[in-house]
Design a protein around this motif. Structure first.
Motif, PDB file in Angstrom:
ATOM      1  N   UNK A  65      -3.246  15.817   2.172  1.00  0.00           N
ATOM      2  CA  UNK A  65      -3.131  15.688   0.721  1.00  0.00           C
ATOM      3  C   UNK A  65      -3.822  14.413   0.245  1.00  0.00           C
ATOM      4  N   UNK A  66      -4.245  14.421  -0.996  1.00  0.00           N
ATOM      5  CA  UNK A  66      -4.842  13.229  -1.600  1.00  0.00           C
ATOM      6  C   UNK A  66      -3.731  12.348  -2.171  1.00  0.00           C
ATOM      7  N   UNK A  67      -3.981  11.041  -2.296  1.00  0.00           N
ATOM      8  CA  UNK A  67      -2.986  10.155  -2.912  1.00  0.00           C
ATOM      9  C   UNK A  67      -2.620  10.577  -4.329  1.00  0.00           C
ATOM     10  N   UNK A  68      -3.566  11.180  -5.021  1.00  0.00           N
ATOM     11  CA  UNK A  68      -3.273  11.624  -6.386  1.00  0.00           C
ATOM     12  C   UNK A  68      -2.263  12.773  -6.377  1.00  0.00           C
ATOM     13  N   UNK A  69      -2.457  13.727  -5.456  1.00  0.00           N
ATOM     14  CA  UNK A  69      -1.557  14.883  -5.403  1.00  0.00           C
ATOM     15  C   UNK A  69      -0.209  14.523  -4.799  1.00  0.00           C
ATOM     16  N   UNK A  70      -0.199  13.623  -3.819  1.00  0.00           N
ATOM     17  CA  UNK A  70       1.051  13.248  -3.151  1.00  0.00           C
ATOM     18  C   UNK A  70       1.114  11.721  -3.056  1.00  0.00           C
ATOM     19  N   UNK A  71       1.562  11.076  -4.105  1.00  0.00           N
ATOM     20  CA  UNK A  71       1.543   9.608  -4.133  1.00  0.00           C
ATOM     21  C   UNK A  71       2.541   8.964  -3.180  1.00  0.00           C
ATOM     22  N   UNK A  72       3.591   9.680  -2.772  1.00  0.00           N
ATOM     23  CA  UNK A  72       4.615   9.087  -1.924  1.00  0.00           C
ATOM     24  C   UNK A  72       4.716   9.839  -0.594  1.00  0.00           C
ATOM     25  N   UNK A  73       4.997   9.084   0.471  1.00  0.00           N
ATOM     26  CA  UNK A  73       5.215   9.694   1.774  1.00  0.00           C
ATOM     27  C   UNK A  73       3.931  10.004   2.509  1.00  0.00           C
ATOM     28  N   UNK A  74       4.084  10.599   3.677  1.00  0.00           N
ATOM     29  CA  UNK A  74       2.935  10.958   4.501  1.00  0.00           C
ATOM     30  C   UNK A  74       2.181  12.119   3.853  1.00  0.00           C
ATOM     31  N   UNK A  75       0.891  12.176   4.113  1.00  0.00           N
ATOM     32  CA  UNK A  75       0.055  13.168   3.425  1.00  0.00           C
ATOM     33  C   UNK A  75      -0.532  14.227   4.357  1.00  0.00           C
ATOM     34  N   UNK A  76      -0.343  14.057   5.659  1.00  0.00           N
ATOM     35  CA  UNK A  76      -0.860  15.048   6.601  1.00  0.00           C
ATOM     36  C   UNK A  76       0.203  16.109   6.840  1.00  0.00           C
ATOM     37  N   UNK A  77      -0.160  17.345   6.589  1.00  0.00           N
ATOM     38  CA  UNK A  77       0.778  18.454   6.760  1.00  0.00           C
ATOM     39  C   UNK A  77       0.445  19.219   8.047  1.00  0.00           C
ATOM     40  N   UNK A  78       1.500  19.570   8.799  1.00  0.00           N
ATOM     41  CA  UNK A  78       1.351  20.333  10.034  1.00  0.00           C
ATOM     42  C   UNK A  78       1.957  21.723   9.845  1.00  0.00           C
ATOM     43  N   UNK A  79       1.577  22.668  10.678  1.00  0.00           N
ATOM     44  CA  UNK A  79       2.107  24.027  10.515  1.00  0.00           C
ATOM     45  C   UNK A  79       3.625  24.063  10.641  1.00  0.00           C
ATOM     46  N   UNK A  80       4.257  24.861   9.792  1.00  0.00           N
ATOM     47  CA  UNK A  80       5.683  25.101   9.961  1.00  0.00           C
ATOM     48  C   UNK A  80       5.890  25.742  11.333  1.00  0.00           C
ATOM     49  N   UNK A  81       6.853  25.230  12.081  1.00  0.00           N
ATOM     50  CA  UNK A  81       7.072  25.690  13.454  1.00  0.00           C
ATOM     51  C   UNK A  81       6.569  24.695  14.485  1.00  0.00           C
ATOM     52  N   UNK A  82       5.879  23.622  14.028  1.00  0.00           N
ATOM     53  CA  UNK A  82       5.423  22.586  14.961  1.00  0.00           C
ATOM     54  C   UNK A  82       6.629  21.883  15.581  1.00  0.00           C
ATOM     55  N   UNK A  83       6.586  21.694  16.904  1.00  0.00           N
ATOM     56  CA  UNK A  83       7.678  21.035  17.624  1.00  0.00           C
ATOM     57  C   UNK A  83       7.117  19.797  18.319  1.00  0.00           C
ATOM     58  N   UNK A  84       7.815  18.671  18.137  1.00  0.00           N
ATOM     59  CA  UNK A  84       7.445  17.415  18.783  1.00  0.00           C
ATOM     60  C   UNK A  84       8.576  17.007  19.717  1.00  0.00           C
ATOM     61  N   UNK A  85       8.248  16.720  20.974  1.00  0.00           N
ATOM     62  CA  UNK A  85       9.246  16.271  21.948  1.00  0.00           C
ATOM     63  C   UNK A  85       9.215  14.749  22.018  1.00  0.00           C
ATOM     64  N   UNK A  86      10.332  14.114  21.651  1.00  0.00           N
ATOM     65  CA  UNK A  86      10.438  12.652  21.637  1.00  0.00           C
ATOM     66  C   UNK A  86      11.321  12.214  22.810  1.00  0.00           C
ATOM     67  N   UNK A  87      10.784  11.445  23.761  1.00  0.00           N
ATOM     68  CA  UNK A  87      11.627  10.971  24.861  1.00  0.00           C
ATOM     69  C   UNK A  87      12.571   9.883  24.367  1.00  0.00           C
TER      70      UNK A  87
END
Length: 457
Positions: A313-335
């Motif tokens: 996303x651009x800062x104009x469209x999403x001024x707050x928070x992270x702007x990179x979107x990942x596919x719904x269903x993405x799983x991250x394993x955090x040790x």
């Protein structure tokens, strides 16, 4: 005579020879009126007043009013009678009555005792409360009676006169049946079933403090009997155990954890704008990472390497928070220490910072989750909250449905490959218990075989 089933405990339903039959509104009102009469005849003038209340008073000898009622009776007979049945053998019989000093036609419904749900309901309740009936038999009869109750009775009619009397009688029997059933179920030690009955009463009487108190008392007894483990089921064919427990996700020992995320994997709880500090995701940050956003973000970036973003996303469209979107269903394993935290993105964060998801997206996310856990989890028990509830709730899906979706996707993963974990532990917070029908979940689990398939499939 045609085989009939007339149901008036709720919106009127008609079956003829086992097949549903549509009933026009005026005919439905006429049929409900005859059912309300409970075997007595209804004068033509009363029929007209009920069917056409806006028309005002008509003389009993008014030709047009008699014709209108006769036409409606003929329409009913066409619906209810077998072809070629003589009027004197019809389900709707015509009889002469004297009203005041005048004679007029009246109509009476002639049905078998099991062809009208209200009649059957009354008989079952009376039989259940008869002296000398065993507790277990009374319980069966009352449950059979309450299964007939779909809602307020005779809703097609105005609640006046004998119709109002019949409505009150049916409502009174319903309340008595529920109260008696709760008492019997409690005496038999079936506290979970008694709770389900009590919840049904409380839902019908939301302003009744006694009904709410009874639910709270039964829930307390159920908790005292079960402790923290509310339900459990062993699936020997999958070599896996399912448990539903009341407690704190982050206090589950010797278990991998599941935490839900949005598609941007935001982590900041500052002013509760992006992520609520009270959410499971917020608690992950503060309880396991000591509020260290940088460390958690670094672990997330490492886990997301190789995952292709959907959009930036651009800062104009999403001024707050992270702007990179990942596919719904993405799983991250955090040790984390001696276990894994599996972060799954099952909701999309809109640019106004409101999360949204759907039943289909949640199912997809859970399916991807079990695959990831199967790869990394080393068959260690996995604890999961009621994902899809609270702030990131999936609209139109109850807490019970969310829990069953977790179970369903878990066992299905075991059918197609190795099971994700030897134990799935669904952890409910106190507020979750208000939204989950545990007796319904228990019934669902009892209908699964050792492989987690519906019995008979």
């Amino acid at each position: 005579m045609a085989r009939l089933q007339i149901n008036v405990l709720g919106p009127l339903l008609l079956e003829v020879e086992g097949k549903p039959v549509g009933v026009p509104p005026l005919s439905a009102r006429a049929l409900a009126l005859l059912v309300a009469a409970d075997g007595d005849s209804v004068a033509s003038s009363r029929m007209h007043q009920e069917l056409w209340p806006a028309s005002g008073h008509h003389s009993r000898r008014d030709r047009s009013s008699r014709t209108e009622v006769q036409q409606r009776i003929l329409a009913l007979r066409r619906l209810l009678d077998a072809e070629g049945v003589a009027p004197e053998k019809s389900v709707v019989r015509t009889e002469p009555v004297v009203v005041g000093s005048e004679s007029e036609s009246a109509y009476r419904l002639v049905c078998g005792p099991d062809e009208i749900d209200a009649v059957r309901f009354e008989r079952l309740v009376v039989d259940a409360m008869a002296a000398g009936q065993s507790a277990s038999r009374s319980c069966e009869l009352l449950q059979e009676a309450l299964e007939l109750w779909r809602g307020d009775p005779l809703v097609a009619c105005e609640p006046v006169g004998f119709v109002a009397d019949r409505m009150r009688r049916l409502h009174g029997l319903y309340e008595s049946a529920c109260s008696e059933l709760i008492q019997i179920q409690t005496e038999l030690g079936r506290i979970d079933e008694a709770l389900a009955t009590a919840v049904r009463i409380a839902d019908r009487r939301p302003q009744d403090p006694q009904a709410r108190a009874q639910v709270a008392e039964l829930r307390g007894r159920l908790r005292a009997r079960r402790g923290d483990e509310l339900l459990q089921r062993q699936f020997t064919g999958l070599r896996a155990r399912l448990s539903v427990v009341r407690g704190d996700l982050f206090e589950q020992k010797a278990a991998n954890l599941v935490v839900g995320f949005c598609d941007t994997f935001d982590t900041s709880t500052e002013r509760n704008e992006l992520i609520s500090a009270e959410s499971v995701q917020g608690q992950l940050l503060h309880r396991l990472y000591g509020g260290d956003v940088k460390t958690l973000d670094r672990e997330l970036r490492r886990g997301l390497r190789g995952v292709v973003p959907v959009v930036r996303e651009s800062p104009r469209d999403k001024p707050k928070g992270k702007r990179t979107r990942y596919p719904v269903g993405t799983v991250v394993a955090l040790p984390h220490e001696d276990r894994w935290i599996f972060g799954v993105a099952y909701t999309r964060q809109r640019n106004d910072l409101v999360g949204e998801s759907s039943r289909e997206e949640l199912r997809l996310s859970l399916e991807q989750l079990w695959v990831a856990i199967g790869r990394r989890g080393q068959l260690k028990p996995v604890a999961i909250p009621l994902v899809g509830s609270r702030l990131s709730r999936v609209p139109g899906v109850t807490g019970t449905e969310l829990l069953l979706l977790i179970v369903d996707t878990f066992v299905r993963a075991g059918w197609t490959g190795s099971v994700a974990a030897q134990e799935l532990r669904i952890v409910l917070r106190q507020e979750d218990l208000e939204t989950v029908d545990l007796p319904a979940v228990e019934r669902y689990l009892s209908g699964l075989d050792e492989d987690g398939r519906r019995v008979g499939e």
